[in-house]
Each structure stands twice: as structure tokens, then as C-alpha cells.
Design a protein around this motif. Structure first.
Motif, PDB file in Angstrom:
ATOM      1  N   ILE A  54     -12.047  -3.735   9.626  1.00 16.73           N
ATOM      2  CA  ILE A  54     -11.273  -4.446   8.617  1.00 16.73           C
ATOM      3  C   ILE A  54     -10.616  -3.466   7.655  1.00 16.73           C
ATOM      4  O   ILE A  54      -9.426  -3.591   7.326  1.00 16.73           O
ATOM      5  CB  ILE A  54     -12.178  -5.433   7.852  1.00 16.73           C
ATOM      6  N   ALA A  55     -11.379  -2.492   7.189  1.00 10.14           N
ATOM      7  CA  ALA A  55     -10.816  -1.501   6.269  1.00 10.14           C
ATOM      8  C   ALA A  55      -9.645  -0.771   6.910  1.00 10.14           C
ATOM      9  O   ALA A  55      -8.621  -0.505   6.255  1.00 10.14           O
ATOM     10  CB  ALA A  55     -11.897  -0.505   5.838  1.00 10.14           C
ATOM     11  N   GLY A  56      -9.778  -0.461   8.189  1.00 10.25           N
ATOM     12  CA  GLY A  56      -8.690   0.220   8.890  1.00 10.25           C
ATOM     13  C   GLY A  56      -7.417  -0.611   8.956  1.00 10.25           C
ATOM     14  O   GLY A  56      -6.307  -0.069   8.892  1.00 10.25           O
ATOM     15  N   GLU A  57      -7.557  -1.933   9.075  1.00  7.55           N
ATOM     16  CA  GLU A  57      -6.373  -2.796   9.145  1.00  7.55           C
ATOM     17  C   GLU A  57      -5.693  -2.931   7.793  1.00  7.55           C
ATOM     18  O   GLU A  57      -4.496  -3.245   7.720  1.00  7.55           O
ATOM     19  CB  GLU A  57      -6.759  -4.203   9.651  1.00  7.55           C
ATOM     20  N   LEU A  58      -6.438  -2.714   6.705  1.00  6.54           N
ATOM     21  CA  LEU A  58      -5.882  -2.913   5.368  1.00  6.54           C
ATOM     22  C   LEU A  58      -5.424  -1.622   4.702  1.00  6.54           C
ATOM     23  O   LEU A  58      -4.431  -1.605   3.975  1.00  6.54           O
ATOM     24  CB  LEU A  58      -6.923  -3.612   4.479  1.00  6.54           C
ATOM     25  N   ILE A  59      -6.135  -0.524   4.934  1.00  8.81           N
ATOM     26  CA  ILE A  59      -5.801   0.736   4.272  1.00  8.81           C
ATOM     27  C   ILE A  59      -4.506   1.331   4.821  1.00  8.81           C
ATOM     28  O   ILE A  59      -3.793   2.056   4.128  1.00  8.81           O
ATOM     29  CB  ILE A  59      -6.975   1.729   4.404  1.00  8.81           C
ATOM     30  N   LYS A  60      -4.187   1.019   6.074  1.00  5.55           N
ATOM     31  CA  LYS A  60      -2.922   1.466   6.676  1.00  5.55           C
ATOM     32  C   LYS A  60      -2.231   0.258   7.305  1.00  5.55           C
ATOM     33  O   LYS A  60      -2.733  -0.849   7.228  1.00  5.55           O
ATOM     34  CB  LYS A  60      -3.180   2.550   7.715  1.00  5.55           C
ATOM     35  N   GLY A  61      -1.092   0.493   7.922  1.00  4.84           N
ATOM     36  CA  GLY A  61      -0.359  -0.603   8.535  1.00  4.84           C
ATOM     37  C   GLY A  61      -1.147  -1.280   9.646  1.00  4.84           C
ATOM     38  O   GLY A  61      -1.826  -0.613  10.430  1.00  4.84           O
ATOM     39  N   PHE A  62      -1.038  -2.595   9.711  1.00  6.19           N
ATOM     40  CA  PHE A  62      -1.679  -3.383  10.769  1.00  6.19           C
ATOM     41  C   PHE A  62      -0.584  -3.859  11.717  1.00  6.19           C
ATOM     42  O   PHE A  62      -0.349  -3.271  12.768  1.00  6.19           O
ATOM     43  CB  PHE A  62      -2.454  -4.529  10.135  1.00  6.19           C
ATOM     44  N   ALA A  63       0.143  -4.897  11.348  1.00  7.92           N
ATOM     45  CA  ALA A  63       1.266  -5.365  12.158  1.00  7.92           C
ATOM     46  C   ALA A  63       2.605  -5.070  11.499  1.00  7.92           C
ATOM     47  O   ALA A  63       3.648  -5.367  12.074  1.00  7.92           O
ATOM     48  CB  ALA A  63       1.128  -6.862  12.411  1.00  7.92           C
ATOM     49  N   SER A  64       2.579  -4.484  10.314  1.00  5.61           N
ATOM     50  CA  SER A  64       3.800  -4.102   9.607  1.00  5.61           C
ATOM     51  C   SER A  64       3.819  -2.589   9.399  1.00  5.61           C
ATOM     52  O   SER A  64       2.765  -1.962   9.294  1.00  5.61           O
ATOM     53  CB  SER A  64       3.873  -4.793   8.234  1.00  5.61           C
ATOM     54  N   GLU A  65       5.019  -2.008   9.318  1.00  5.15           N
ATOM     55  CA  GLU A  65       5.130  -0.554   9.171  1.00  5.15           C
ATOM     56  C   GLU A  65       4.656  -0.078   7.807  1.00  5.15           C
ATOM     57  O   GLU A  65       4.088   0.993   7.669  1.00  5.15           O
ATOM     58  CB  GLU A  65       6.577  -0.102   9.395  1.00  5.15           C
ATOM     59  N   ARG A  66       4.949  -0.823   6.761  1.00  6.47           N
ATOM     60  CA  ARG A  66       4.518  -0.505   5.395  1.00  6.47           C
ATOM     61  C   ARG A  66       5.020   0.852   4.916  1.00  6.47           C
ATOM     62  O   ARG A  66       4.242   1.664   4.389  1.00  6.47           O
ATOM     63  CB  ARG A  66       3.001  -0.537   5.278  1.00  6.47           C
ATOM     64  N   LYS A  67       6.276   1.128   5.076  1.00 10.51           N
ATOM     65  CA  LYS A  67       6.838   2.378   4.574  1.00 10.51           C
ATOM     66  C   LYS A  67       6.724   2.421   3.050  1.00 10.51           C
ATOM     67  O   LYS A  67       6.840   1.387   2.387  1.00 10.51           O
ATOM     68  CB  LYS A  67       8.305   2.505   4.982  1.00 10.51           C
ATOM     69  N   PRO A  68       6.497   3.582   2.453  1.00  9.09           N
ATOM     70  CA  PRO A  68       6.420   3.659   0.994  1.00  9.09           C
ATOM     71  C   PRO A  68       7.689   3.116   0.339  1.00  9.09           C
ATOM     72  O   PRO A  68       8.796   3.363   0.819  1.00  9.09           O
ATOM     73  CB  PRO A  68       6.270   5.163   0.729  1.00  9.09           C
ATOM     74  N   GLY A  69       7.512   2.346  -0.737  1.00 13.01           N
ATOM     75  CA  GLY A  69       8.647   1.818  -1.473  1.00 13.01           C
ATOM     76  C   GLY A  69       9.415   2.925  -2.171  1.00 13.01           C
ATOM     77  O   GLY A  69       8.896   4.033  -2.376  1.00 13.01           O
ATOM     78  N   GLU A  70      10.639   2.630  -2.565  1.00 14.38           N
ATOM     79  CA  GLU A  70      11.497   3.663  -3.150  1.00 14.38           C
ATOM     80  C   GLU A  70      10.913   4.246  -4.421  1.00 14.38           C
ATOM     81  O   GLU A  70      10.995   5.452  -4.659  1.00 14.38           O
ATOM     82  CB  GLU A  70      12.900   3.084  -3.418  1.00 14.38           C
ATOM     83  N   SER A  71      10.335   3.408  -5.269  1.00 19.70           N
ATOM     84  CA  SER A  71       9.798   3.924  -6.532  1.00 19.70           C
ATOM     85  C   SER A  71       8.628   4.872  -6.279  1.00 19.70           C
ATOM     86  O   SER A  71       8.542   5.944  -6.906  1.00 19.70           O
ATOM     87  CB  SER A  71       9.369   2.776  -7.443  1.00 19.70           C
ATOM     88  N   ARG A  72       7.756   4.515  -5.366  1.00 17.83           N
ATOM     89  CA  ARG A  72       6.624   5.390  -5.055  1.00 17.83           C
ATOM     90  C   ARG A  72       7.109   6.658  -4.349  1.00 17.83           C
ATOM     91  O   ARG A  72       6.586   7.738  -4.557  1.00 17.83           O
ATOM     92  CB  ARG A  72       5.600   4.659  -4.185  1.00 17.83           C
ATOM     93  N   ARG A  73       8.121   6.489  -3.521  1.00 20.68           N
ATOM     94  CA  ARG A  73       8.675   7.651  -2.820  1.00 20.68           C
ATOM     95  C   ARG A  73       9.239   8.663  -3.816  1.00 20.68           C
ATOM     96  O   ARG A  73       8.972   9.858  -3.736  1.00 20.68           O
ATOM     97  CB  ARG A  73       9.754   7.181  -1.845  1.00 20.68           C
ATOM     98  N   ARG A  74      10.018   8.153  -4.784  1.00 22.49           N
ATOM     99  CA  ARG A  74      10.602   9.047  -5.796  1.00 22.49           C
ATOM    100  C   ARG A  74       9.516   9.725  -6.629  1.00 22.49           C
ATOM    101  O   ARG A  74       9.619  10.902  -6.967  1.00 22.49           O
ATOM    102  CB  ARG A  74      11.553   8.263  -6.694  1.00 22.49           C
TER     103      ARG A  74
END
Length: 208
Positions: A54-74
Motif C-alpha cells: 500500500i505504501a508503495g502505491e501511495l508514495i510514488k505513482g500507481f496508475a498516474s504519472e504524478r509529475k512534479p507540479g510547476e511550483s514544486r519544480r521551480r
């Protein structure tokens, strides 16, 4: 195929008896994350493996890519993190399995009562608004029960994932998802699609 709740009900119609509880678990886990809380997970044996899964499915992407958002990226770029590293990261949700730290767990086993192995970690890591997901096929594992008791006293929301009628956890947790089976292996076979559906629905709440 990654199952959400509608697909889960289609493939496992016998789980219709716990559909309401599954949806409630999704709601409360997501609410905890939105308020800055975390998900703690505990269980023994096969259920311990489920906690890590369960932790593995939540800490990283499961069925979605979850790319870092622009604000976090900057923010990361400003602090000198290379674009190549940022490009490889995925947005995550704070889920902590209480079973994976060997040195910590053996320290508790050596220095304290073994039945407090999860309760001690809940006491040290948990805070009001967090969620404890307690997995036990019988619902009667003593170390899981102790963790639930401490969690409830501290203001955590508690979720039981069990079978065999639910046992103590099924009767005392805030939300009880009780698989319709008695044999341990059958309970575990239901647990996997149930928590996959929960993880998928929680993921949808944050990452479309």
C-alpha cells in the motif's frame, strides 16, 4: 488493470456488502492527506507485506504519472536540484508502514513488550488527524489491537481491514472493511483488490 471502486464491485460483486466502508476509507484517507496528515500502516505476516505494498502505491505513482507540479519544480530548481533528477521524481502521499525498520522493530522487541511494536511507533509518529490502517485477517492480533487503542486515544482515525467477522478490530475501529471470508488465504485474496481500489481512488483525489 487498476481497479477503482466501480470496477472492484463489477469484478467482486460479493464485496458490495462493504462498498460503503471502502468509500468511507477513501474519504478519510484523502481528508487526512489534505490536512497535512499521514497514513500509518500496521499488520503481521502477509498483512505486513500488504502494508508495504500500500505504501508503495501511495508514495510514488500507481496508475498516474504524478509529475512534479510547476511550483514544486521551480522550488527544487532554485535550490540546485538538477532537471534530470526532477524529471525522474513523482508526487507522493505520506504513507508509512510500521513494519519495515528492522533495527527499530528489534529494539522494541528487545527493550519493551513485543505486543507494543506498533503501538510505540504510533505513539511516537502519530498525531491527531493522521490515519492508522490496521490490517489483520482475524482482527484479533494483539500488537495491532494495541496500536489501534493508542491511535484512538491520540485522535487518529482508524481503519480495520480484516475478515472472519472482523474480530476486535472490526468492532472497535472507526471504519471496518471486513472481507467476506473465513480462511486466511481467502481473506488475503480479497484484501489485495480492496486496497488497490482504495489506493486508486485516493490517487484520483490528488492526481488526475
Amino acid at each position: 488493470m487498476y481497479l477503482g471502486i466501480p470496477e472492484l464491485m463489477e469484478h467482486y460483486p460479493e464485496l458490495g456488502s462493504v462498498e460503503k466502508e471502502i468509500k468511507y476509507a477513501v474519504e478519510r484517507i484523502a481528508a487526512g492527506f489534505r490536512k497535512g496528515g499521514k497514513l500509518l500502516l500496521c499488520g503481521n505476516g502477509g498483512s505486513a507485506s500488504d502494508c508495504q505494498h500500500i505504501a508503495g502505491e501511495l508514495i510514488k505513482g500507481f496508475a498516474s504519472e504524478r509529475k512534479p507540479g510547476e511550483s514544486r519544480r521551480r522550488e527544487l530548481e532554485k535550490k540546485g536540484v538538477a532537471c534530470k533528477i526532477i524529471d525522474g521524481l513523482q508526487e507522493g502521499l505520506p504513507a508509512i508502514p510500521l513494519i519495515g525498520a528492522d533495527a527499530l522493530c528489534t529494539a522494541v522487541l528487545n527493550d519493551m513488550a513485543p505486543s507494543l511494536i506498533f503501538a510505540q511507533q504510533v505513539y511516537a509518529l502519530g498525531k491527531a488527524g493522521d490515519v492508522l490502517w490496521a490490517i489483520s485477517t482475524s482482527g484479533n492480533a494483539e500488537n495491532v489491537i494495541n496500536a489501534v487503542k493508542v491511535a484512538k486515544a491520540m485522535g487518529l482515525f482508524t481503519i480495520a481491514l480484516s475478515g472472519k467477522g472482523g474480530g476486535w478490530s472490526g468492532k472497535n475501529c472507526d471504519c471496518a472493511i471486513i472481507a467476506p471470508a473465513d480462511e486466511t488465504y481467502r481473506v488475503q485474496e480479497y484484501h489485495l483488490p480492496i486496497y488497490h481500489a482504495i489506493c486508486r481512488e485516493v490517487e484520483r483525489e490528488f492526481f488526475l
